[in-house]
Design a protein around this motif. Structure first.
Motif, mmCIF file in Angstrom:
data_model
loop_
_atom_site.group_PDB
_atom_site.id
_atom_site.type_symbol
_atom_site.label_atom_id
_atom_site.label_comp_id
_atom_site.label_asym_id
_atom_site.label_seq_id
_atom_site.Cartn_x
_atom_site.Cartn_y
_atom_site.Cartn_z
ATOM 1 N N ALA A 291 14.273 -5.077 5.497
ATOM 2 C CA ALA A 291 13.317 -5.944 3.536
ATOM 3 C C ALA A 291 15.023 -6.314 4.247
ATOM 4 O O ALA A 291 15.622 -6.896 2.791
ATOM 5 C CB ALA A 291 12.742 -5.267 3.603
ATOM 6 N N GLY A 292 15.907 -5.810 4.683
ATOM 7 C CA GLY A 292 17.342 -5.636 3.919
ATOM 8 C C GLY A 292 17.666 -4.858 2.750
ATOM 9 O O GLY A 292 18.329 -5.706 1.690
ATOM 10 N N GLY A 293 16.060 -3.978 2.414
ATOM 11 C CA GLY A 293 17.078 -2.884 1.296
ATOM 12 C C GLY A 293 16.434 -1.986 0.744
ATOM 13 O O GLY A 293 15.922 -1.908 2.280
ATOM 14 N N ASN A 294 16.301 -0.793 -0.646
ATOM 15 C CA ASN A 294 15.740 0.125 -0.453
ATOM 16 C C ASN A 294 14.276 -0.151 0.134
ATOM 17 O O ASN A 294 13.562 -0.792 -0.438
ATOM 18 C CB ASN A 294 16.545 0.731 -1.103
ATOM 19 N N SER A 295 13.837 1.154 0.664
ATOM 20 C CA SER A 295 11.801 0.682 0.536
ATOM 21 C C SER A 295 11.718 2.526 0.069
ATOM 22 O O SER A 295 11.888 3.259 0.560
ATOM 23 C CB SER A 295 10.980 0.052 1.447
ATOM 24 N N ARG B 126 7.913 2.681 4.443
ATOM 25 C CA ARG B 126 8.468 3.115 5.815
ATOM 26 C C ARG B 126 7.725 3.734 7.108
ATOM 27 O O ARG B 126 7.365 3.359 7.955
ATOM 28 C CB ARG B 126 9.582 3.566 5.712
ATOM 29 N N TYR B 127 7.054 4.432 6.543
ATOM 30 C CA TYR B 127 5.749 5.563 7.254
ATOM 31 C C TYR B 127 4.746 4.287 7.343
ATOM 32 O O TYR B 127 4.528 4.078 9.318
ATOM 33 C CB TYR B 127 5.691 6.415 7.167
ATOM 34 N N LEU B 128 4.204 4.022 6.984
ATOM 35 C CA LEU B 128 2.836 2.542 7.083
ATOM 36 C C LEU B 128 3.943 1.588 7.881
ATOM 37 O O LEU B 128 2.782 1.161 9.003
ATOM 38 C CB LEU B 128 2.190 2.277 6.293
ATOM 39 N N ASN B 129 4.352 1.184 7.869
ATOM 40 C CA ASN B 129 4.737 -0.318 8.329
ATOM 41 C C ASN B 129 5.349 0.263 9.383
ATOM 42 O O ASN B 129 5.335 -0.175 10.708
ATOM 43 C CB ASN B 129 6.423 -0.148 7.680
ATOM 44 N N ALA C 216 0.852 -1.004 -0.149
ATOM 45 C CA ALA C 216 0.456 -0.633 -0.363
ATOM 46 C C ALA C 216 0.855 1.044 -0.177
ATOM 47 O O ALA C 216 0.629 1.909 -0.560
ATOM 48 C CB ALA C 216 -0.803 0.010 1.792
ATOM 49 N N GLY C 217 2.250 1.212 0.860
ATOM 50 C CA GLY C 217 2.906 2.234 0.712
ATOM 51 C C GLY C 217 3.295 2.633 -0.531
ATOM 52 O O GLY C 217 3.553 3.829 -0.975
#
Length: 267
Positions: free
Chosen positions: A123-127, A132-135, A103-104
């Protein structure tokens, strides 16, 4: 004074070790794969200690376990099976969190923040930043709703539905469990889209309005105006959505816990 000698046979030691090791492997596999518990911020020693503590509580309640030597071929097979059951249940809850991440991603792309990436140690990587905020909000909500305790409770219940002696790599019937887990992966897209739909729809309308404005008055310079407008509209809508997101998160977590039970039953 007479000293009393305690003699422990190898068979007794093996019984004690196996009755602790089988549940410990399954619980540690869940902790290694489940959201929150598997976070890199938690030291490995703490994760192992949590698994050992839960195992000490659970071990006496799971009934008789197969009397197999730990380091025999059958013993190693049981350890592999316990690991697979725990990992399957942990991955089931990870899928619930992945739908919030999705969703983010959808919202971030529509807002024009697709390039704004942050390193995500989980996650071991970029997002995407919005992801990130929603998570982060989802993790806080997960703790508030005692999701971590419900998850461990669901795992403990699986010792009845999937006994230690079960072979989850065996017959075609057990393939249903893995199929159930794979099918639940579809919810990443459906739930993620449902969660992001209000923002995505509003941003689509905003982009259509900017497109019409560009045709009506090309001198405005829509590319300079459009980016901040879509970003402001996106942030405003996320702010309005947050109060309604929390109950939706709760439904996602409840669905994940239910799905853990279904996966276990199918295994």
């Amino acid at each position: 004074h007479r000293l009393t000698m305690f003699s422990v046979t190898y068979a007794q030691l093996n019984v004690w070790l196996t009755s602790f090791l089988w549940p410990f492997t399954r619980i540690l596999a869940l902790i290694a794969t489940a959201p929150m518990l598997s976070h890199q911020a938690i030291p490995i020693r703490v994760k192992v200690a949590i698994a050992a503590f839960i195992s000490l509580i659970v071990a006496p309640t799971i009934g008789a376990v197969p009397q197999v030597t730990v380091f025999s071929a059958d013993g190693v097979m049981i350890i592999i099976n316990q690991f697979l059951v725990g990992a399957a249940l942990g991955m089931t809850m990870q899928i619930a969190f992945a739908s919030i991440d999705a969703a983010g991603e959808f919202i971030g792309m529509q807002m024009g923040l697709g390039f704004a990436m942050l390193y995500d140690p989980r996650a071991g990587g970029n997002s995407v930043v919005i992801s990130r905020y929603l998570n982060t909000i989802a993790m806080l909500a997960f703790l508030v709703f005692d999701g971590h305790l419900q998850m461990i409770s669901a795992l403990v219940q699986t010792f009845q539905t999937v006994p230690v002696s079960a072979n989850v790599l065996g017959s075609a019937g057990h393939a249903r469990g893995w199929q159930t887990l794979a099918t639940y992966g579809v919810s990443v897209f459906s739930t993620g889209l449902l969660l992001s739909l209000p923002v995505v729809t509003a941003l689509l309308i905003a982009n259509l309005a900017l497109g019409i404005l560009n045709r009506a008055a090309p001198q405005i310079g829509i590319f300079q105006v459009g980016f901040p407008v879509t970003m402001l509209v996106g942030f405003l809508l996320i702010q309005l959505m947050i109060p309604n997101m929390i109950p939706f998160f709760q439904r996602i977590f409840e669905s994940g816990i239910d799905q853990m039970g279904r996966v276990a039953a199918a295994l």
